[in-house]
Structure formats: structure tokens, C-alpha cells
Design a protein around this motif. Structure first.
Motif, PDB file in Angstrom:
ATOM      1  N   TYR A 210      -3.869  19.071 -18.796  1.00 49.23           N
ATOM      2  CA  TYR A 210      -3.465  20.387 -18.295  1.00 49.23           C
ATOM      3  C   TYR A 210      -1.958  20.516 -18.454  1.00 49.23           C
ATOM      4  CZ  TYR A 210      -2.445  17.436 -14.258  1.00 49.23           C
ATOM      5  OH  TYR A 210      -1.975  16.448 -13.451  1.00 49.23           O
ATOM      6  N   SER A 211      -1.473  21.738 -18.379  1.00 49.38           N
ATOM      7  CA  SER A 211      -0.082  21.998 -18.763  1.00 49.38           C
ATOM      8  C   SER A 211       0.943  21.625 -17.697  1.00 49.38           C
ATOM      9  CB  SER A 211       0.083  23.487 -19.112  1.00 49.38           C
ATOM     10  OG  SER A 211      -0.293  24.292 -18.002  1.00 49.38           O
ATOM     11  N   LYS A 212       0.580  21.783 -16.434  1.00 52.76           N
ATOM     12  CA  LYS A 212       1.567  21.588 -15.376  1.00 52.76           C
ATOM     13  C   LYS A 212       1.270  20.306 -14.595  1.00 52.76           C
ATOM     14  CE  LYS A 212       3.597  23.852 -11.315  1.00 52.76           C
ATOM     15  NZ  LYS A 212       3.535  25.020 -10.412  1.00 52.76           N
ATOM     16  N   PRO A 213       2.148  19.309 -14.654  1.00 50.35           N
ATOM     17  CA  PRO A 213       1.900  18.059 -13.916  1.00 50.35           C
ATOM     18  C   PRO A 213       2.003  18.259 -12.412  1.00 50.35           C
ATOM     19  CG  PRO A 213       4.107  18.043 -14.820  1.00 50.35           C
ATOM     20  CD  PRO A 213       3.433  19.276 -15.377  1.00 50.35           C
ATOM     21  N   VAL A 214       1.231  17.480 -11.685  1.00 50.95           N
ATOM     22  CA  VAL A 214       1.286  17.526 -10.218  1.00 50.95           C
ATOM     23  C   VAL A 214       2.202  16.403  -9.756  1.00 50.95           C
ATOM     24  CG1 VAL A 214      -0.062  17.494  -8.089  1.00 50.95           C
ATOM     25  CG2 VAL A 214      -1.051  18.442 -10.179  1.00 50.95           C
ATOM     26  N   VAL A 215       3.464  16.761  -9.502  1.00 51.92           N
ATOM     27  CA  VAL A 215       4.479  15.756  -9.172  1.00 51.92           C
ATOM     28  C   VAL A 215       4.100  15.001  -7.905  1.00 51.92           C
ATOM     29  CG1 VAL A 215       6.900  15.398  -8.593  1.00 51.92           C
ATOM     30  CG2 VAL A 215       6.265  17.120 -10.297  1.00 51.92           C
ATOM     31  N   GLU A 216       3.547  15.720  -6.936  1.00 56.85           N
ATOM     32  CA  GLU A 216       3.214  15.096  -5.656  1.00 56.85           C
ATOM     33  C   GLU A 216       2.167  13.998  -5.794  1.00 56.85           C
ATOM     34  OE1 GLU A 216       4.641  19.254  -4.946  1.00 56.85           O
ATOM     35  OE2 GLU A 216       3.100  18.330  -6.199  1.00 56.85           O
ATOM     36  N   LEU A 217       1.365  14.060  -6.867  1.00 54.26           N
ATOM     37  CA  LEU A 217       0.307  13.072  -7.039  1.00 54.26           C
ATOM     38  C   LEU A 217       0.883  11.672  -7.244  1.00 54.26           C
ATOM     39  CD1 LEU A 217      -2.713  13.527  -6.941  1.00 54.26           C
ATOM     40  CD2 LEU A 217      -2.755  13.530  -9.437  1.00 54.26           C
ATOM     41  N   ALA A 218       2.009  11.594  -7.946  1.00 51.75           N
ATOM     42  CA  ALA A 218       2.662  10.300  -8.158  1.00 51.75           C
ATOM     43  C   ALA A 218       3.145   9.716  -6.831  1.00 51.75           C
ATOM     44  CB  ALA A 218       3.831  10.454  -9.126  1.00 51.75           C
ATOM     45  N   LYS A 219       3.700  10.568  -5.992  1.00 53.45           N
ATOM     46  CA  LYS A 219       4.182  10.109  -4.678  1.00 53.45           C
ATOM     47  C   LYS A 219       2.999   9.673  -3.811  1.00 53.45           C
ATOM     48  CE  LYS A 219       6.875  11.571  -0.622  1.00 53.45           C
ATOM     49  NZ  LYS A 219       7.477  10.233  -0.506  1.00 53.45           N
ATOM     50  N   LEU A 220       1.914  10.423  -3.888  1.00 57.57           N
ATOM     51  CA  LEU A 220       0.725  10.082  -3.112  1.00 57.57           C
ATOM     52  C   LEU A 220       0.161   8.733  -3.555  1.00 57.57           C
ATOM     53  CD1 LEU A 220      -1.031  11.291  -0.873  1.00 57.57           C
ATOM     54  CD2 LEU A 220      -2.441  12.350  -2.638  1.00 57.57           C
ATOM     55  N   ALA A 221       0.134   8.496  -4.857  1.00 53.95           N
ATOM     56  CA  ALA A 221      -0.353   7.222  -5.389  1.00 53.95           C
ATOM     57  C   ALA A 221       0.523   6.075  -4.898  1.00 53.95           C
ATOM     58  CB  ALA A 221      -0.374   7.269  -6.914  1.00 53.95           C
ATOM     59  N   ARG A 222       1.835   6.275  -4.965  1.00 54.71           N
ATOM     60  CA  ARG A 222       2.768   5.219  -4.562  1.00 54.71           C
ATOM     61  C   ARG A 222       2.690   4.955  -3.066  1.00 54.71           C
ATOM     62  NH1 ARG A 222       8.566   7.257  -4.658  1.00 54.71           N
ATOM     63  NH2 ARG A 222       7.867   7.993  -2.622  1.00 54.71           N
ATOM     64  N   ASP A 223       2.679   6.011  -2.261  1.00 57.60           N
ATOM     65  CA  ASP A 223       2.742   5.838  -0.811  1.00 57.60           C
ATOM     66  C   ASP A 223       1.439   5.289  -0.232  1.00 57.60           C
ATOM     67  OD1 ASP A 223       5.286   6.782  -0.983  1.00 57.60           O
ATOM     68  OD2 ASP A 223       4.920   8.713  -0.010  1.00 57.60           O
ATOM     69  N   SER A 224       0.305   5.697  -0.789  1.00 60.81           N
ATOM     70  CA  SER A 224      -0.968   5.178  -0.287  1.00 60.81           C
ATOM     71  C   SER A 224      -1.100   3.686  -0.596  1.00 60.81           C
ATOM     72  CB  SER A 224      -2.142   5.961  -0.871  1.00 60.81           C
ATOM     73  OG  SER A 224      -2.140   5.899  -2.284  1.00 60.81           O
ATOM     74  N   LYS A 225      -0.636   3.273  -1.779  1.00 68.55           N
ATOM     75  CA  LYS A 225      -0.646   1.851  -2.114  1.00 68.55           C
ATOM     76  C   LYS A 225       0.302   1.075  -1.193  1.00 68.55           C
ATOM     77  CE  LYS A 225       0.662  -1.405  -5.732  1.00 68.55           C
ATOM     78  NZ  LYS A 225       1.268  -1.578  -7.058  1.00 68.55           N
ATOM     79  N   LYS A 226       1.452   1.660  -0.913  1.00 70.70           N
ATOM     80  CA  LYS A 226       2.408   1.006  -0.013  1.00 70.70           C
ATOM     81  C   LYS A 226       1.818   0.839   1.383  1.00 70.70           C
ATOM     82  CE  LYS A 226       7.107   1.452   1.825  1.00 70.70           C
ATOM     83  NZ  LYS A 226       8.325   2.312   1.879  1.00 70.70           N
ATOM     84  N   MET A 227       1.051   1.839   1.833  1.00 72.95           N
ATOM     85  CA  MET A 227       0.399   1.726   3.141  1.00 72.95           C
ATOM     86  C   MET A 227      -0.588   0.573   3.168  1.00 72.95           C
ATOM     87  SD  MET A 227      -0.324   5.523   4.686  1.00 72.95           S
ATOM     88  CE  MET A 227      -1.227   4.801   6.073  1.00 72.95           C
ATOM     89  N   LEU A 228      -1.335   0.419   2.079  1.00 69.24           N
ATOM     90  CA  LEU A 228      -2.280  -0.701   1.995  1.00 69.24           C
ATOM     91  C   LEU A 228      -1.537  -2.029   2.078  1.00 69.24           C
ATOM     92  CD1 LEU A 228      -4.926  -2.166   1.410  1.00 69.24           C
ATOM     93  CD2 LEU A 228      -4.603  -1.643  -1.025  1.00 69.24           C
ATOM     94  N   GLN A 229      -0.444  -2.150   1.335  1.00 73.52           N
ATOM     95  CA  GLN A 229       0.335  -3.392   1.349  1.00 73.52           C
ATOM     96  C   GLN A 229       0.884  -3.688   2.746  1.00 73.52           C
ATOM     97  OE1 GLN A 229       3.085  -2.211  -1.750  1.00 73.52           O
ATOM     98  NE2 GLN A 229       2.055  -3.476  -3.292  1.00 73.52           N
ATOM     99  N   SER A 230       1.414  -2.670   3.388  1.00 78.64           N
ATOM    100  CA  SER A 230       1.985  -2.846   4.728  1.00 78.64           C
ATOM    101  C   SER A 230       0.907  -3.181   5.746  1.00 78.64           C
ATOM    102  CB  SER A 230       2.733  -1.574   5.155  1.00 78.64           C
ATOM    103  OG  SER A 230       3.830  -1.325   4.304  1.00 78.64           O
ATOM    104  N   ALA A 231      -0.232  -2.518   5.632  1.00 81.31           N
ATOM    105  CA  ALA A 231      -1.331  -2.777   6.564  1.00 81.31           C
ATOM    106  C   ALA A 231      -1.820  -4.215   6.440  1.00 81.31           C
ATOM    107  CB  ALA A 231      -2.478  -1.801   6.311  1.00 81.31           C
ATOM    108  N   MET A 232      -1.914  -4.709   5.213  1.00 75.07           N
ATOM    109  CA  MET A 232      -2.361  -6.082   5.003  1.00 75.07           C
ATOM    110  C   MET A 232      -1.323  -7.088   5.495  1.00 75.07           C
ATOM    111  SD  MET A 232      -5.419  -6.256   3.987  1.00 75.07           S
ATOM    112  CE  MET A 232      -5.347  -8.026   3.708  1.00 75.07           C
ATOM    113  N   SER A 233      -0.051  -6.792   5.284  1.00 75.39           N
ATOM    114  CA  SER A 233       1.007  -7.677   5.792  1.00 75.39           C
ATOM    115  C   SER A 233       0.963  -7.733   7.315  1.00 75.39           C
ATOM    116  CB  SER A 233       2.380  -7.184   5.330  1.00 75.39           C
ATOM    117  OG  SER A 233       2.524  -7.323   3.934  1.00 75.39           O
ATOM    118  N   ALA A 234       0.783  -6.576   7.921  1.00 75.68           N
ATOM    119  CA  ALA A 234       0.698  -6.516   9.385  1.00 75.68           C
ATOM    120  C   ALA A 234      -0.502  -7.314   9.884  1.00 75.68           C
ATOM    121  CB  ALA A 234       0.595  -5.063   9.843  1.00 75.68           C
ATOM    122  N   PHE A 235      -1.613  -7.204   9.166  1.00 75.28           N
ATOM    123  CA  PHE A 235      -2.831  -7.896   9.578  1.00 75.28           C
ATOM    124  C   PHE A 235      -2.681  -9.409   9.458  1.00 75.28           C
ATOM    125  CE2 PHE A 235      -7.096  -9.583   9.138  1.00 75.28           C
ATOM    126  CZ  PHE A 235      -7.816  -8.857  10.068  1.00 75.28           C
TER     127      PHE A 235
END
Length: 223
Positions: free
Chosen positions: A109-134
Motif C-alpha cells: 500500500y502507498s502510505k506506511p503506518v509509522v505507528e506500527l513500527a513503534k507498536l512492534a518495538r514497544d510490545s516486544k520491549k514489554m515482553l522482555q521487561s515482563a520476563m526479566s521481572a518474572f
């Protein structure tokens, strides 16, 4: 002896979470770098996640049956079982994300969804942090993960609203973008569950469904 077996269970849980991270990396990089071969590897990784899921679940059941654990040991084994379920679900979500990215590669598609990259990065970071906390039983980090979930929700809502307003994206592409966004948001929710499991281990308190006002008050009390 029981402590050693619990420690081995945590190592298996780490191995499972690292596989999820690898799946998420293959999803996003496969799309951004236009490498469909990365996306093709995701189902094989999911099979490994499912094998670990079965192994962890069976080991936990055996520990409960043979050792009759009590107090913190019991809470830890139960929390591992619940976190294992959450990680296995993340594997399913990563498969969904990969399928939608594959569609978008085939029909760009013609217009990239910039927020999707941030969502991908931040959700992965949450997983990493959650596992470290656990793994390290860090309550402060667990609470930080729970707080971050609100930002992920807001980002997903923003992507959805922008898709509704957009006139340059086909309906099919919009549906797949929203599916990707929703699955990332769900991964963040499941990471929050793991963070809450840490609080359960350390304090014996179930945080799920607790109103946010109560959580804030509890944080203040802890300080």
C-alpha cells in the motif's frame, strides 16, 4: 531439590520467551526488509514454542503431584504455568502477525503506518521487561510493565482511528494492518499478565481485574 527444579522451569520459560522474540523479529524485519523467507520460518518456530509449552506444563504438574509445594514455591509453580499459557498464546499471535505481513508484502500500500513500527518495538520491549521481572522477581519492574500497557492501548487505538480516516489504503490492507496492531496490543496484554504473576509470587496478591485506582494506591502504600 525442589528449588533446583523450579530454577530449571524458569530457564525453560526464558527459552520459550526468546523464541517468541525471534518470531516477532522475523515478522517485522521480514516485512520491513521485504524478505518473505523470514516470514516462512515462523511456523517452525511456533512448533518449538508448542513443544516447550507441553514440556513446561507437564513438569509443573509433576512437581505439584510429587512435591506438594507450599507458600512461595506453590505460587511460583502456578505462576509459571500461567505465564507458560500466555507465552504459547503469544506464539499464536506472532503467527497471525506474520500472515498479515505476508499479505502486505504481496499487496503493498502507498502510505506506511509509522505507528506500527513503534507498536512492534514497544510490545516486544514489554515482553522482555515482563520476563526479566518474572525471573528476578522484581515488583517495581512488574508494575512498570503494567503501566506501559496503557500506552500500547492508546497506540493501537490511534492506528485504528487513522485507518478509518484514510482513503489511500484498500479495505483488505486496512484489515490486515488492524489485525497486526491488535495482535501486538494483545501481546502487550499477555506481557502484563506475566508481570502480574510476578506480583503474585512475591506478595501472594492477584492483580488481575484490580481497578487501576486501587493499583495506584497500592503503589503509594508500597513507597
Amino acid at each position: 531439590m525442589l528449588q533446583d527444579k523450579i530454577h530449571k522451569l524458569k530457564k525453560l520459560l526464558i527459552e520459550e520467551s526468546l523464541l517468541i522474540e525471534k518470531m516477532l523479529d522475523f515478522c517485522f524485519k521480514g516485512y520491513i526488509e521485504k524478505k518473505p523467507e523470514n516470514l516462512e520460518q515462523i511456523p517452525a518456530l511456533e512448533s518449538l514454542v508448542n513443544q516447550l509449552d507441553n514440556n513446561i506444563d507437564e513438569t509443573c504438574m509433576n512437581l505439584l503431584a510429587l512435591h506438594n509445594p507450599e507458600c512461595r514455591n506453590l505460587r511460583t509453580i502456578l505462576a509459571i504455568m500461567k505465564s507458560n499459557i500466555d507465552l504459547e498464546r503469544m506464539g499464536d499471535l506472532a503467527v497471525n502477525i506474520g500472515k498479515s505481513y505476508k499479505f502486505l508484502l504481496q499487496r503493498p500500500y502507498s502510505k506506511p503506518v509509522v505507528e506500527l513500527a513503534k507498536l512492534a518495538r514497544d510490545s516486544k520491549k514489554m515482553l522482555q521487561s515482563a520476563m526479566s521481572a518474572f525471573i528476578y522477581e522484581n515488583i517495581d519492574l512488574s508494575r512498570a510493565v503494567c503501566a506501559d500497557d496503557d500506552f500500547i492501548d492508546e497506540l493501537h487505538d490511534k492506528i485504528f482511528e487513522n485507518l478509518i480516516r484514510s482513503m489511500s489504503i484498500s479495505v483488505e490492507a486496512a484489515l490486515h494492518i488492524n489485525r497486526i496492531s491488535k495482535n501486538y496490543e494483545r501481546i502487550a496484554d499477555l506481557s502484563t499478565n506475566i508481570a502480574q504473576n510476578t506480583i503474585y509470587i512475591c506478595q501472594g496478591r492477584i492483580e488481575k481485574h484490580v481497578p487501576k485506582l486501587t493499583k495506584v494506591q497500592n503503589i503509594g502504600d508500597a513507597i
